[in-house]
Design a protein around this motif. Structure first.
Motif, PDB file in Angstrom:
ATOM      1  N   HIS A  27      47.733  33.268  34.898  1.00 36.33           N
ATOM      2  CA  HIS A  27      46.498  33.859  35.422  1.00 36.33           C
ATOM      3  C   HIS A  27      46.797  35.097  36.253  1.00 36.33           C
ATOM      4  O   HIS A  27      47.843  35.209  36.886  1.00 36.33           O
ATOM      5  CB  HIS A  27      45.746  32.846  36.285  1.00 36.33           C
ATOM      6  N   ALA A  28      45.839  36.031  36.229  1.00 41.39           N
ATOM      7  CA  ALA A  28      45.967  37.274  36.978  1.00 41.39           C
ATOM      8  C   ALA A  28      45.366  37.162  38.376  1.00 41.39           C
ATOM      9  O   ALA A  28      44.406  36.428  38.604  1.00 41.39           O
ATOM     10  CB  ALA A  28      45.276  38.407  36.235  1.00 41.39           C
ATOM     11  N   SER A  29      45.932  37.939  39.288  1.00 39.52           N
ATOM     12  CA  SER A  29      45.296  38.314  40.546  1.00 39.52           C
ATOM     13  C   SER A  29      45.058  39.819  40.451  1.00 39.52           C
ATOM     14  O   SER A  29      45.199  40.416  39.394  1.00 39.52           O
ATOM     15  CB  SER A  29      46.179  37.954  41.736  1.00 39.52           C
ATOM     16  N   GLY A  30      44.676  40.447  41.548  1.00 42.38           N
ATOM     17  CA  GLY A  30      44.417  41.878  41.538  1.00 42.38           C
ATOM     18  C   GLY A  30      42.943  42.183  41.405  1.00 42.38           C
ATOM     19  O   GLY A  30      42.085  41.345  41.701  1.00 42.38           O
ATOM     20  N   ALA A  31      42.616  43.398  40.968  1.00 43.08           N
ATOM     21  CA  ALA A  31      41.221  43.824  40.840  1.00 43.08           C
ATOM     22  C   ALA A  31      41.091  44.790  39.674  1.00 43.08           C
ATOM     23  O   ALA A  31      42.050  45.477  39.300  1.00 43.08           O
ATOM     24  CB  ALA A  31      40.739  44.495  42.124  1.00 43.08           C
ATOM     25  N   HIS A  32      39.881  44.850  39.114  1.00 47.38           N
ATOM     26  CA  HIS A  32      39.604  45.692  37.955  1.00 47.38           C
ATOM     27  C   HIS A  32      39.209  47.097  38.417  1.00 47.38           C
ATOM     28  O   HIS A  32      39.172  47.408  39.608  1.00 47.38           O
ATOM     29  CB  HIS A  32      38.491  45.054  37.127  1.00 47.38           C
ATOM     30  N   ARG A  33      38.850  47.942  37.440  1.00 49.27           N
ATOM     31  CA  ARG A  33      38.370  49.271  37.786  1.00 49.27           C
ATOM     32  C   ARG A  33      37.034  49.175  38.522  1.00 49.27           C
ATOM     33  O   ARG A  33      36.320  48.180  38.439  1.00 49.27           O
ATOM     34  CB  ARG A  33      38.250  50.163  36.560  1.00 49.27           C
ATOM     35  N   GLU A  34      36.717  50.224  39.234  1.00 47.99           N
ATOM     36  CA  GLU A  34      35.623  50.208  40.207  1.00 47.99           C
ATOM     37  C   GLU A  34      34.281  49.785  39.624  1.00 47.99           C
ATOM     38  O   GLU A  34      33.515  49.048  40.249  1.00 47.99           O
ATOM     39  CB  GLU A  34      35.519  51.604  40.821  1.00 47.99           C
ATOM     40  N   GLU A  35      33.969  50.232  38.396  1.00 50.04           N
ATOM     41  CA  GLU A  35      32.642  49.988  37.832  1.00 50.04           C
ATOM     42  C   GLU A  35      32.343  48.521  37.584  1.00 50.04           C
ATOM     43  O   GLU A  35      31.182  48.151  37.378  1.00 50.04           O
ATOM     44  CB  GLU A  35      32.476  50.769  36.517  1.00 50.04           C
ATOM     45  N   HIS A  36      33.347  47.677  37.579  1.00 42.69           N
ATOM     46  CA  HIS A  36      33.109  46.255  37.367  1.00 42.69           C
ATOM     47  C   HIS A  36      32.544  45.557  38.612  1.00 42.69           C
ATOM     48  O   HIS A  36      32.201  44.369  38.542  1.00 42.69           O
ATOM     49  CB  HIS A  36      34.397  45.555  36.933  1.00 42.69           C
ATOM     50  N   TYR A  37      32.437  46.275  39.713  1.00 40.90           N
ATOM     51  CA  TYR A  37      31.931  45.695  40.955  1.00 40.90           C
ATOM     52  C   TYR A  37      30.708  46.475  41.430  1.00 40.90           C
ATOM     53  O   TYR A  37      30.718  47.708  41.436  1.00 40.90           O
ATOM     54  CB  TYR A  37      33.017  45.720  42.038  1.00 40.90           C
ATOM     55  N   ALA A  38      29.678  45.758  41.815  1.00 46.53           N
ATOM     56  CA  ALA A  38      28.493  46.414  42.364  1.00 46.53           C
ATOM     57  C   ALA A  38      28.871  47.221  43.603  1.00 46.53           C
ATOM     58  O   ALA A  38      29.883  46.940  44.280  1.00 46.53           O
ATOM     59  CB  ALA A  38      27.441  45.369  42.716  1.00 46.53           C
ATOM     60  N   GLY A  39      28.051  48.221  43.923  1.00 46.44           N
ATOM     61  CA  GLY A  39      28.375  49.120  45.028  1.00 46.44           C
ATOM     62  C   GLY A  39      28.548  48.417  46.356  1.00 46.44           C
ATOM     63  O   GLY A  39      29.311  48.882  47.212  1.00 46.44           O
ATOM     64  N   ASP A  40      27.857  47.282  46.553  1.00 49.32           N
ATOM     65  CA  ASP A  40      27.962  46.559  47.821  1.00 49.32           C
ATOM     66  C   ASP A  40      28.897  45.356  47.737  1.00 49.32           C
ATOM     67  O   ASP A  40      28.896  44.510  48.628  1.00 49.32           O
ATOM     68  CB  ASP A  40      26.569  46.113  48.276  1.00 49.32           C
ATOM     69  N   HIS A  41      29.693  45.268  46.678  1.00 49.44           N
ATOM     70  CA  HIS A  41      30.610  44.139  46.538  1.00 49.44           C
ATOM     71  C   HIS A  41      31.644  44.168  47.654  1.00 49.44           C
ATOM     72  O   HIS A  41      32.216  45.220  47.962  1.00 49.44           O
ATOM     73  CB  HIS A  41      31.302  44.177  45.177  1.00 49.44           C
ATOM     74  N   TRP A  42      31.902  43.020  48.242  1.00 48.14           N
ATOM     75  CA  TRP A  42      32.813  42.942  49.384  1.00 48.14           C
ATOM     76  C   TRP A  42      34.218  43.442  49.045  1.00 48.14           C
ATOM     77  O   TRP A  42      34.909  43.992  49.896  1.00 48.14           O
ATOM     78  CB  TRP A  42      32.895  41.517  49.925  1.00 48.14           C
ATOM     79  N   LEU A  43      34.649  43.296  47.797  1.00 51.30           N
ATOM     80  CA  LEU A  43      36.005  43.691  47.458  1.00 51.30           C
ATOM     81  C   LEU A  43      36.190  45.206  47.549  1.00 51.30           C
ATOM     82  O   LEU A  43      37.249  45.691  47.945  1.00 51.30           O
ATOM     83  CB  LEU A  43      36.344  43.213  46.044  1.00 51.30           C
TER      84      LEU A  43
END
Length: 317
Positions: free
Chosen positions: A80-96
């Protein structure tokens, strides 16, 4: 997902898939049903794959405990992966998206060393546990960039995964949008101390340029070919041509293969096509006729084992 094991025991490995994934970019294509995802994983096993990388990173509907149960039920080894995807996969107010590099390092390190959270929240919460009751830990890190763009958030993620990879020994997968900015990503990671030979460049075959690909392998990077069955973008024949030319001119030890099917509408168990079995059942036989079964074994057994092995001198514990 079920505990540490020698990478040489994984067998044939699909380096890039998703069993769970929920993103605002993929509305209506959510992978969120444990029974259906488990049935799809069983189809992958039946088609000849012994292992896969679950490439869903933080905040996109991952369910590590469910993946561990699927792994146990189907006998499919899953990293399994950790980390984060490219920016567009998260809403503008996403905590990450508001997280600084130090916060990301702390979170990703915990995922690798202590266990993935049962649910992704700002405060992490409880750690996911597998069928044996042991924590479910990440074994690879992920980052992502936009098309010819590395945003400030994406740059923080790259810096964080580089630091965590150096400390823990796990490899890094980077999503390249349409195969762009490969050299720029490698340069950014190198500035943060991570050499190219610990990096796999996902979607490099969305830019069918065997000369570029050969150069990237000689620089030490792994190339992730995962664009098959996307005939609107390029036919499999074009991918086969590019891959064959890359293997001839480049370093064949630096290429891995995956399906990245990643959509409810493309999973047989969810009622779609072509399913996870497409890579082993449809693409690999055609590739074997081109380059030979021994080369296919190298790309699907030996190379993923080398990529996923912990760097000597580092430890997850």
């Amino acid at each position: 997902m079920l505990g540490d094991r020698p990478t040489e025991s994984l067998g044939r490995c699909d380096y890039h898939e998703h069993l769970f994934q929920v993103s605002p970019l993929l509305s209506g294509d959510e992978l969120d049903d444990e029974a259906a995802s488990g049935d799809e994983a069983a189809l992958l096993v039946a088609a000849g794959m012994g292992a896969m990388v679950e490439a869903t990173p933080t905040g996109l509907g991952r369910d590590p405990a469910a993946v561990a149960r699927i792994s146990a039920r189907t006998r499919l080894a899953v990293v399994h992966a950790s980390g984060a995807h490219r920016e567009e996969h998260y809403a503008g107010d996403h905590w990450l998206r508001a997280s600084g590099t130090a916060d990301l390092v702390e979170r990703f390190t915990a995922d690798v060393r202590h266990g993935l959270p049962a649910r992704d929240t700002a405060d992490r919460g409880d750690v996911a546990v597998g069928p044996s009751g042991e924590p479910v830990r990440a074994g690879i890190l992920k980052a992502g960039i936009g098309y010819w763009r590395i945003s400030p958030f994406e740059r923080r993620v790259l810096a964080a995964v580089a630091e965590v990879a150096r400390a823990t020994g796990v490899a890094v997968m980077v999503h390249l949008e349409h195969g762009s900015a490969a050299w720029e990503v490698l340069a950014a990671l190198a500035r943060d101390g991570l050499p190219a030979d610990r990096v796999v460049l996902a979607h490099v075959d969305r830019n069918l340029d065997p000369g570029l690909h050969a150069e990237l392998t000689h620089a030490g990077a792994y190339l992730g070919y995962d664009g098959m069955a996307r005939h609107r973008e390029a036919p499999d024949a074009a991918i086969l041509d590019c891959l064959e030319a890359t293997l001839a001119a480049g370093d064949a030890s630096r290429v891995v293969l995956g399906g990245d099917v990643a959509r409810r509408s493309r999973y047989r168990a969810y009622g779609g096509l072509p399913g996870l079995e497409y890579l082993p059942a449809r693409f690999l036989p055609r590739l074997a006729r081109r380059v030979g079964g021994d080369v296919v074994d190298r790309l699907t057994i030996d190379n993923p084992a080398a990529l996923l092995a912990l760097t000597e001198g580092s430890s997850q514990g």
